[in-house]
Enzyme design. Structure first.
Site, PDB file in Angstrom:
ATOM      1  N   GLU A 103       5.519  29.783 -24.770  1.00 26.09           N
ATOM      2  CA  GLU A 103       6.563  30.807 -25.074  1.00 26.09           C
ATOM      3  C   GLU A 103       6.252  31.876 -24.188  1.00 26.09           C
ATOM      4  OE1 GLU A 103       6.430  29.514 -29.924  1.00 26.09           O
ATOM      5  OE2 GLU A 103       6.030  31.536 -29.179  1.00 26.09           O
ATOM      6  N   CYS A 129       6.327  39.284 -22.030  1.00 23.12           N
ATOM      7  CA  CYS A 129       5.151  38.695 -22.701  1.00 23.12           C
ATOM      8  C   CYS A 129       4.994  37.386 -22.169  1.00 23.12           C
ATOM      9  CB  CYS A 129       5.171  38.984 -24.141  1.00 23.12           C
ATOM     10  SG  CYS A 129       3.620  38.275 -24.919  1.00 23.12           S
ATOM     11  N   CYS A 145      -4.626  27.395 -27.637  1.00 22.98           N
ATOM     12  CA  CYS A 145      -5.816  28.523 -27.378  1.00 22.98           C
ATOM     13  C   CYS A 145      -6.817  27.789 -28.162  1.00 22.98           C
ATOM     14  CB  CYS A 145      -5.442  29.815 -27.910  1.00 22.98           C
ATOM     15  SG  CYS A 145      -6.807  31.033 -27.664  1.00 22.98           S
ATOM     16  N   CYS A 205      -8.447  31.956 -33.885  1.00 20.03           N
ATOM     17  CA  CYS A 205      -8.418  33.367 -34.672  1.00 20.03           C
ATOM     18  C   CYS A 205      -7.518  32.728 -36.031  1.00 20.03           C
ATOM     19  CB  CYS A 205      -7.817  34.324 -34.077  1.00 20.03           C
ATOM     20  SG  CYS A 205      -8.656  34.851 -32.729  1.00 20.03           S
ATOM     21  N   CYS A 236      -3.617  33.903 -36.148  1.00 21.13           N
ATOM     22  CA  CYS A 236      -2.627  33.348 -35.230  1.00 21.13           C
ATOM     23  C   CYS A 236      -2.081  31.933 -35.210  1.00 21.13           C
ATOM     24  CB  CYS A 236      -3.581  33.698 -34.070  1.00 21.13           C
ATOM     25  SG  CYS A 236      -2.694  33.334 -32.424  1.00 21.13           S
ATOM     26  N   GLY A 238      -2.511  31.835 -25.703  1.00 21.59           N
ATOM     27  CA  GLY A 238      -3.792  31.534 -24.689  1.00 21.59           C
ATOM     28  C   GLY A 238      -4.558  32.709 -24.735  1.00 21.59           C
ATOM     29  N   LEU A 258      -9.217  43.618 -31.627  1.00 21.75           N
ATOM     30  CA  LEU A 258     -10.340  44.043 -32.147  1.00 21.75           C
ATOM     31  C   LEU A 258     -10.125  43.736 -33.684  1.00 21.75           C
ATOM     32  CD1 LEU A 258     -13.140  45.328 -31.702  1.00 21.75           C
ATOM     33  CD2 LEU A 258     -11.924  47.962 -32.588  1.00 21.75           C
ATOM     34  N   CYS A 263       4.057  35.495 -30.553  1.00 24.93           N
ATOM     35  CA  CYS A 263       3.825  34.124 -29.829  1.00 24.93           C
ATOM     36  C   CYS A 263       3.434  33.051 -30.543  1.00 24.93           C
ATOM     37  CB  CYS A 263       3.247  34.224 -28.392  1.00 24.93           C
ATOM     38  SG  CYS A 263       4.289  34.866 -27.207  1.00 24.93           S
TER      39      CYS A 263
HETATM   40  N1  SAH Z   1      -5.590  35.754 -26.828  1.00 25.14           N
HETATM   41  C1  SAH Z   1      -5.535  37.201 -26.559  1.00 25.14           C
HETATM   42  C2  SAH Z   1      -3.869  37.257 -26.079  1.00 25.14           C
HETATM   43  C3  SAH Z   1      -2.929  36.541 -26.831  1.00 25.14           C
HETATM   44  S1  SAH Z   1      -2.638  37.112 -28.377  1.00 25.14           S
HETATM   45  C4  SAH Z   1      -5.705  38.177 -27.671  1.00 25.14           C
HETATM   46  O1  SAH Z   1      -6.271  37.555 -28.444  1.00 25.14           O
HETATM   47  O2  SAH Z   1      -5.701  38.971 -27.308  1.00 25.14           O
HETATM   48  C5  SAH Z   1      -1.641  38.606 -28.429  1.00 25.14           C
HETATM   49  C6  SAH Z   1      -1.966  39.679 -29.400  1.00 25.14           C
HETATM   50  O3  SAH Z   1      -1.283  38.981 -30.698  1.00 25.14           O
HETATM   51  C7  SAH Z   1      -3.334  39.778 -29.794  1.00 25.14           C
HETATM   52  O4  SAH Z   1      -3.617  41.049 -30.392  1.00 25.14           O
HETATM   53  C8  SAH Z   1      -3.504  38.776 -31.288  1.00 25.14           C
HETATM   54  O5  SAH Z   1      -4.569  39.411 -31.985  1.00 25.14           O
HETATM   55  C9  SAH Z   1      -2.124  39.241 -31.854  1.00 25.14           C
HETATM   56  N2  SAH Z   1      -1.861  38.580 -32.803  1.00 25.14           N
HETATM   57  C10 SAH Z   1      -1.922  37.057 -32.919  1.00 25.14           C
HETATM   58  N3  SAH Z   1      -1.526  36.735 -34.134  1.00 25.14           N
HETATM   59  C11 SAH Z   1      -1.043  37.561 -34.893  1.00 25.14           C
HETATM   60  C12 SAH Z   1      -0.310  37.891 -36.285  1.00 25.14           C
HETATM   61  N4  SAH Z   1      -0.033  36.822 -36.771  1.00 25.14           N
HETATM   62  N5  SAH Z   1       0.080  39.049 -36.540  1.00 25.14           N
HETATM   63  C13 SAH Z   1      -0.110  39.960 -35.605  1.00 25.14           C
HETATM   64  N6  SAH Z   1      -0.911  40.251 -34.377  1.00 25.14           N
HETATM   65  C14 SAH Z   1      -1.103  38.941 -34.079  1.00 25.14           C
HETATM   66 FE1  SF4 Z   2      -6.959  34.439 -31.138  1.00 26.36          FE
HETATM   67 FE2  SF4 Z   2      -5.327  35.524 -29.072  1.00 26.36          FE
HETATM   68 FE3  SF4 Z   2      -6.207  32.908 -29.183  1.00 26.36          FE
HETATM   69 FE4  SF4 Z   2      -4.364  33.808 -31.104  1.00 26.36          FE
HETATM   70  S1  SF4 Z   2      -4.010  33.708 -28.831  1.00 26.36           S
HETATM   71  S2  SF4 Z   2      -6.093  32.575 -31.363  1.00 26.36           S
HETATM   72  S3  SF4 Z   2      -5.190  36.008 -31.185  1.00 26.36           S
HETATM   73  S4  SF4 Z   2      -7.290  34.499 -28.739  1.00 26.36           S
END
Ligand code: SAH
Ligand code: SF4
Length: 343
Positions: free
Chosen positions: A90, A103, A110, A114, A117, A157, A213, A331
């Protein structure tokens, strides 16, 4: 097969000459790539013999838009791209007063898992090549008929889990032979893969860095971000400081506000003391509940109190304006409805 679109001029020259063709042909091929040629047959000024060789030995990577969802409340467009092997990623195109920002994704899925996510929940398939990252931008430019001036690697990713291809992408996309988007207009987002953060800082690319963070202490961060068990908060902060020292660039910390998880007054105060004295900005994002984990956005009142506490401690923080909220513009959400073989 050779991914010619991920090559720079000297690599392409080496590839062409080592296969018995004249060196100046490399520049011609690059010019066609720059004009977004879709097949080697389109490259009409290169001899048939070279075209036949390329057709047999190389490919032109693409990211075909198979779905575009337009927001009704703002100019945000969410794209679903299909890659050459039938995988989907995406991208989200946003409009700000200073231009178009895209973006893009760096991996199909990934590995980081997390809990909040959608991408992390859908597993991992493969990493993207540099050319597939560029292709997402080109396809979007063609779709919106406008130049895209800013790029964020915040789609699906973890960029630093695909480090070499991401660095190759950054060098490629910022070069005159490609899209010529300056490093200062590109931001990489990471969940905190510490060794790669140091390597990245040492390259001094002048790229923006965003660090996800989401919690100021190990207990809470490890609960939502498994990577924290490997690289705990203190190490992530140390690496972030190193980045600002090496590059002189302000760092952004992403912080998803989750009701009753990481949004208390006490958490705000400990976040403030963690970041004290750093050249940074905190981007607060009311969490999107996309994973079925039962997370709720912090209330508007909580969001405000949280920002106020940070500000009172001298930490620069804002609640991110959420664009495209009606099209699930976080995403991983659209792609979850598709798997390889659909569309
Ligand atoms: N993997 C990288 C980049 C992709 S995620 C990273 O984690 O930084 C892009 C951003 O979206 C990250 O800051 C992530 O923590 C945030 N994100 C993912 N899922 C989310 C959600 N459900 N609500 C708010 N932010 C989210
Ligand atoms: Fe975590 Fe970023 Fe991967 Fe989502 S895309 S699982 S926020 S590292």
């Amino acid at each position: 097969m050779t991914d010619v679109k991920s090559m720079n001029l000297s690599e392409l020259t080496e590839y062409i000459t080592s296969n018995g063709f004249e060196r100046f042909r490399a520049k011609q091929i690059l010019d066609w790539i720059k004009r977004d040629a879709h097949s080697f047959d389109d490259m009409t000024n290169i001899p048939a013999k070279l075209r036949d060789f390329l057709k047999a030995d190389a490919y032109l990577a693409s990211a075909e838009i198979v779905r575009a969802q337009h927001s009704r409340i703002d100019d945000t467009v969410k794209y679903l791209y299909k890659l050459f092997d039938g995988e989907y990623v995406e991208g989200v195109l946003m409009s700000y007063h200073h231009g178009r920002t895209i973006c893009i994704s760096t991996q199909v899925g990934c590995k980081m898992g997390c809990t909040f996510c959608a991408t992390g929940k859908s597993g991992f398939s493969r990493s993207l090549t540099a050319s597939e990252m560029v292709a997402q931008i080109r396809s979007a430019e063609t779709d919106c008929s406008e130049r895209i001036s800013n790029v964020v690697l915040m789609g699906m990713g973890e960029p630093f889990d695909n480090y070499d291809n991401v660095i190759r992408f950054l060098r490629l996309v910022s070069s005159e032979d490609s899209l010529n988007i300056g490093m200062r207009h590109i931001t990489v987002s990471t969940c905190g893969i510490v060794p790669r953060m140091y390597e990245f800082a040492d390259l001094k690319l002048q790229c923006g860095l965003s660090v996800s963070l989401h919690a100021p202490d190990d207990e809470s961060r490890s609960r939502t971000m498994p990577i924290n068990r490997r690289y705990p908060v203190a190490e992530v902060i140390r690496a972030s400081r190193y980045y600002t020292e090496k590059t002189g660039r302000r760092i952004t910390f992403e912080y998803a506000l989750i009701d009753s998880e990481n949004d208390s007054d006490e958490t705000a105060r400990s976040l403030a003391s963690l970041l004290k004295g750093m050249l940074c900005h905190v981007n607060l994002i009311p969490v999107n509940n996309v994973t079925g984990a039962g997370y709720k956005k912090s209330s508007l009142k909580r969001q405000k109190v949280f920002v106020d506490i940070l500000s009172a401690h001298g930490i620069n923080a804002t609640v991110r304006r959420t664009l495209g909220s009606d099209i699930d513009a976080s995403c991983g959400q659209l792609r979850r409805k598709y798997t390889k073989g659909d569309a």
